[in-house]
Design a protein around this motif. Structure first.
Motif, PDB file in Angstrom:
ATOM      1  N   SER A  62     -64.753  54.341   1.703  1.00  0.00           N
ATOM      2  CA  SER A  62     -65.917  53.453   1.801  1.00  0.00           C
ATOM      3  C   SER A  62     -66.224  52.798   0.464  1.00  0.00           C
ATOM      4  O   SER A  62     -66.493  51.593   0.394  1.00  0.00           O
ATOM      5  CB  SER A  62     -67.126  54.250   2.300  1.00  0.00           C
ATOM      6  N   MET A 116     -58.108  56.990   8.809  1.00  0.00           N
ATOM      7  CA  MET A 116     -59.452  57.360   9.232  1.00  0.00           C
ATOM      8  C   MET A 116     -59.468  57.933  10.643  1.00  0.00           C
ATOM      9  O   MET A 116     -60.278  58.802  10.967  1.00  0.00           O
ATOM     10  CB  MET A 116     -60.376  56.149   9.145  1.00  0.00           C
ATOM     11  N   ALA A 130     -58.397  61.437  10.260  1.00  0.00           N
ATOM     12  CA  ALA A 130     -59.531  62.210   9.741  1.00  0.00           C
ATOM     13  C   ALA A 130     -60.523  62.530  10.854  1.00  0.00           C
ATOM     14  O   ALA A 130     -61.063  63.643  10.917  1.00  0.00           O
ATOM     15  CB  ALA A 130     -60.215  61.439   8.619  1.00  0.00           C
ATOM     16  N   ASP A 131     -60.781  61.570  11.737  1.00  0.00           N
ATOM     17  CA  ASP A 131     -61.702  61.806  12.850  1.00  0.00           C
ATOM     18  C   ASP A 131     -61.194  62.914  13.761  1.00  0.00           C
ATOM     19  O   ASP A 131     -61.961  63.772  14.221  1.00  0.00           O
ATOM     20  CB  ASP A 131     -61.889  60.518  13.657  1.00  0.00           C
ATOM     21  N   ARG A 144     -62.930  59.997   3.368  1.00  0.00           N
ATOM     22  CA  ARG A 144     -63.932  59.161   4.032  1.00  0.00           C
ATOM     23  C   ARG A 144     -64.911  58.565   3.022  1.00  0.00           C
ATOM     24  O   ARG A 144     -65.265  57.391   3.099  1.00  0.00           O
ATOM     25  CB  ARG A 144     -64.674  59.976   5.090  1.00  0.00           C
ATOM     26  N   THR A 173     -60.221  65.364   4.174  1.00  0.00           N
ATOM     27  CA  THR A 173     -60.946  64.368   4.964  1.00  0.00           C
ATOM     28  C   THR A 173     -62.310  64.022   4.353  1.00  0.00           C
ATOM     29  O   THR A 173     -62.728  62.862   4.382  1.00  0.00           O
ATOM     30  CB  THR A 173     -61.136  64.862   6.402  1.00  0.00           C
TER      31      THR A 173
END
Length: 314
Positions: free
Chosen positions: A188, A141, A144-145, A184, A180
């Motif tokens: 979740s 993550m 990805a950010d 994400r 990405t």
């Protein structure tokens, strides 16, 4: 503890009852989408575009590569242009309509291919990030950010300049860049699903991690993946056109809708009609995939299901 024990006993006895709303399978999702007006229109439009691309050698009125120097920058026939050029000709006398019909296939192919690569990569990494959320998930993550923070155009230009422009380069750049968005969303959902009773029960009965991910968790996230794939396909078609406009996309002798627009912008004042057909084709592709994505989202809306169920235990 009592809830988990009860679920395990139900699984062992084979008496687990079906929940109020079962996780929709891929076929049922497509059928439900077809029954919606917007979904039916989108599917028909996409199929029509694909058929136009496939039948281009048959229905194209002219050779898309034939240069006719006697008919340079001819306006469309319905604007008083000479000949039977429905959308006119470009600066080299090539029929715009024929080039658009041939370019459709490559543009759609790149968009769908890159979206599929992104979906597979994002699905795999999203499953891992959601299941191992406190270890590998944090790392993925954060990556990805970082990727979200970097402009796509800058990265696309850099990679295309280093690797070299071409169809394969486009597929690599677009396919890798889109993972990405999938990861994400999927991470979740997986993080929530792995805590549900049927997953805990399967883990208690000794199911391996790959089996948990593939057989029990993945069916519950197929809906969001399909929605993202549909929307991403249209977005990536536009991205390919943007790179082609910069000269970093499809290279001659191959050409896509973005290539046609790139060539037409040079003589935009002299032959503005050369941008009409490829522009309309791009708009049709993006609108069709976005409409399909909206219809799929309505069908797979999580709020429509009160309980997430395991299709393997129903």
């Amino acid at each position: 503890m009592t809830s988990t024990t009860t679920t395990v006993n139900a699984v062992q006895a084979g008496t687990l009852t079906k929940h109020s709303v079962a996780t929709p399978r891929l076929f049922s999702i497509l059928v439900s989408t077809w029954r919606r007006t917007s979904g039916r229109v989108a599917i028909i439009a996409i199929l029509a575009l694909v058929m136009l691309a496939v039948l281009a050698p048959v229905i194209a009125p002219h050779d898309p590569d034939l240069q006719d120097l006697y008919n340079i920058n001819q306006p469309p026939s319905w604007l008083g242009g000479e000949g039977d050029f429905i959308f006119g000709t470009d600066a080299l006398g090539r029929d715009v309509l024929s080039r658009v019909l041939y370019g459709l296939g490559l543009s759609i192919g790149i968009g769908v291919g890159a979206a599929t690569i992104s979906a597979l990569l994002g699905l795999t990494l999203g499953l891992l990030a959601g299941y191992f959320e406190r270890g590998l998930g944090i790392v993925l993550m954060r990556i990805a950010d970082v990727q979200f923070a970097i402009p796509f155009t800058a990265v696309g230009i850099t990679l295309a300049a280093v690797i070299g422009p071409g169809v394969l380069t486009l597929l690599v750049i677009l396919g890798f860049w889109g993972w990405t968005s999938y990861a994400r969303t999927i991470a979740s959902t997986v993080s929530q699903t792995r805590r549900l009773d049927f997953v805990v029960a399967a883990r208690t009965l000794g199911a391996s991690t790959p089996r948990l991910l593939v057989k029990h968790i993945m069916p519950n996230i197929i809906g969001p993946v399909i929605v993202l794939w549909s929307t991403m396909a249209g977005v990536l078609v536009l991205a390919e056109s943007a790179l082609s406009l910069l000269g970093l996309g499809v290279q001659l002798p191959m050409f896509s809708l973005g290539t046609i627009l790139s060539e037409a912008q040079v003589n935009l004042r002299l032959a503005p009609w050369a941008t009409i057909a490829p522009g309309l084709a791009l708009m049709a592709i993006v609108l069709s995939f976005n409409t399909l994505g909206d219809a799929l989202r309505d069908v797979t809306d999580p709020s429509a299901s009160k309980v997430v169920s395991d299709p393997k235990l129903t």
